[in-house]
Design a protein around this motif. Sequence first.
Motif, short mmCIF file in Angstrom:
data_model
loop_
_atom_site.label_atom_id
_atom_site.label_comp_id
_atom_site.label_asym_id
_atom_site.label_seq_id
_atom_site.Cartn_x
_atom_site.Cartn_y
_atom_site.Cartn_z
N GLN A 119 22.45 31.95 93.56
CA GLN A 119 23.11 31.20 92.64
C GLN A 119 22.31 30.39 91.73
OE1 GLN A 119 25.69 28.76 95.05
NE2 GLN A 119 23.99 27.02 95.27
N ASN A 120 23.04 30.00 90.77
CA ASN A 120 22.09 29.00 89.73
C ASN A 120 21.77 27.62 90.52
OD1 ASN A 120 22.65 30.80 87.68
ND2 ASN A 120 24.59 29.91 87.37
N VAL A 121 20.55 27.40 90.17
CA VAL A 121 20.01 26.14 90.55
C VAL A 121 20.43 25.10 89.42
CG1 VAL A 121 18.20 24.84 91.45
CG2 VAL A 121 18.40 27.23 91.86
N ARG A 122 21.26 24.10 89.60
CA ARG A 122 21.74 23.18 88.88
C ARG A 122 20.81 21.93 88.59
NH1 ARG A 122 25.76 25.68 85.88
NH2 ARG A 122 26.90 27.04 87.14
N SER A 123 21.00 21.32 87.61
CA SER A 123 20.26 20.07 87.18
C SER A 123 20.15 19.18 88.41
CB SER A 123 20.86 19.29 86.01
OG SER A 123 20.05 18.42 85.73
N GLY A 124 19.02 18.45 88.93
CA GLY A 124 18.96 17.68 90.02
C GLY A 124 18.81 18.26 91.45
N GLN A 125 19.04 19.38 91.33
CA GLN A 125 18.70 20.24 92.74
C GLN A 125 17.37 20.47 92.78
OE1 GLN A 125 21.79 23.40 92.59
NE2 GLN A 125 22.99 22.32 94.00
N GLY A 141 18.32 25.12 85.97
CA GLY A 141 18.93 24.75 84.90
C GLY A 141 17.75 23.48 84.37
N ASN A 142 17.92 22.99 83.31
CA ASN A 142 17.10 21.59 83.15
C ASN A 142 17.08 20.64 84.16
OD1 ASN A 142 17.65 22.79 79.99
ND2 ASN A 142 15.78 21.89 80.26
N ASN A 157 17.28 32.64 83.92
CA ASN A 157 16.32 31.62 82.76
C ASN A 157 15.85 30.56 83.76
OD1 ASN A 157 17.81 33.40 80.99
ND2 ASN A 157 18.65 31.87 79.93
N ARG A 159 14.74 27.09 82.97
CA ARG A 159 14.69 25.94 82.09
C ARG A 159 14.25 24.61 82.78
NH1 ARG A 159 20.09 27.87 81.06
NH2 ARG A 159 20.12 29.39 79.24
N GLU A 182 10.51 23.63 81.72
CA GLU A 182 9.82 22.29 81.57
C GLU A 182 8.37 22.17 82.00
OE1 GLU A 182 12.79 19.85 83.62
OE2 GLU A 182 14.27 19.90 82.22
#
Lengths: 221, 269
Positions: A119-125, A141-142, A157, A159, A182
């Motif tokens: 799954q996507n890895v979200r901001s803060g994870q 994510g960023n 991606n 990010r 980043e």
Amino acid sequence: MQTPSLELKGSSFTLSVLHINQLDLEKVTIELDGKLAIAPQFFLGAPLVVNLSRIKAADYNLAALKDLLISRQLVIVGITEAIDEIATQAKALGLANIKSGKQSNAQPQLPKTSKIVKQNVRSGQQIYAKNADLVIFGTVGNGAEVIADGSIHIYGNLRGKAMAGASGDKHAIIIARSLEAELVSIAGQYWLAENIQHNSTTKSGCVRLEGESLTIEALPL
Amino acid sequence: MTQIIVVTSGKGGVGKTTSSAAIATGLALKGHKTVVVDFDIGLRNLDLIMGCERRVVYDFVNVINGEANLNQALIKDKRCPNLFVLPASQTRDKDALTKEGVGKVLDDLAKDFEFIICDSPAGIETGAMMALYFADVAIVTTNPEVSSVRDSDRILGMLQSKSKRAEEGLEPVKEYLLLTRYSPARVTTGEMLSVEDVEEILAIPLIGVIPESQAVLKASNSGVPVIMDQESDAGKAYSDSVDRLLGEELPLRFVTEQKKGFLKRIFGS
């Protein structure tokens, strides 16, 4: 919670090692007294490990050696690299048979595995693949962080931040379908977003360590 | 089967309360019995947007603490018989919410209502966590600008790790993107992220795009959910979003810049 009355913890200590090079205890006594005379305070009550690698005689009198050391105020805690017969004597005398760091069997290296995130890895994870490669079917994510002791593969991606070879593996790589990170880091060498832009013309890429510096190469996609 | 829908965003001021009010009203107008719960304890706003601020006697925290029962605290909307509001407390803080307390209230509401809309406070602290914890569906309200998008991404991460469904290993919370305050003209000039940009970053299905509109402020100030203003583009866009939430497939409206006519260009608008 009640504190347990005892705890078992591992710790390492530096001990002086006394190498006995010959069988003749009298000669040993004379040379030992000579050494002790140079710095008597230093050796007073010092814990010692006796290295008996040169002593190959099965009937060696370890008890006599022990008495000699005790009479000179030295504390003998154990012996090392002794032949089996002397080791048996040591056991009877209450001395430990110690293996030095080099000798002791290194912890068997666990085989490296892979950690797969679908799954996507979200901001803060934050995801850490301990002693493993990390494979991500999604976007990082960023503000997200992915860390692996091995390599990191991102089929989306990148990010956020990616850190491969976190425990020092210089052969680790980071692959991303789109490299907009980043920060990328391999075995502690890192690049920020601007370095990545400077050094890469491609969208997808493989980051690896060449000597002491990072490089990015295009993927044949 | 009751659906618990959380309207959340992470960032403040993006339109969570406006969207909660509009979506709840839209669902109720469609004939579904709906309650909208204000989780923003201490910063109560939903009652204003819903136009029922003068009728608040008991609130959510009173119900949790057993000082009032649900029927005493629920406010029936005057315009729409299927719609109820459970207001927040203005005098407490977010710590008044406990998992057990909130869970019990939601369970009780589930006996009567088809949809429970949870209006989440901003941030990622207790209030927001409580609002999203029990959710079946999350509507992530996002403005087309980078900080809002990043905060939404953070909230999506929370939904995937901190929600009840995630903790119990059930089917994950359904996540939908609601893009608010969208201005096609500013997207054209490159000042604003486009729908595609935001969809690409957040990678969740889009449930609606609400255009920036004068009607929203007007509706808020007069205490009428903007969805009731069916003349306005924002009202129409919310209606579309509600239909999509109920499973209909509709094309997006108000996402391209409307060319000004010849007369408008001369006389302005």
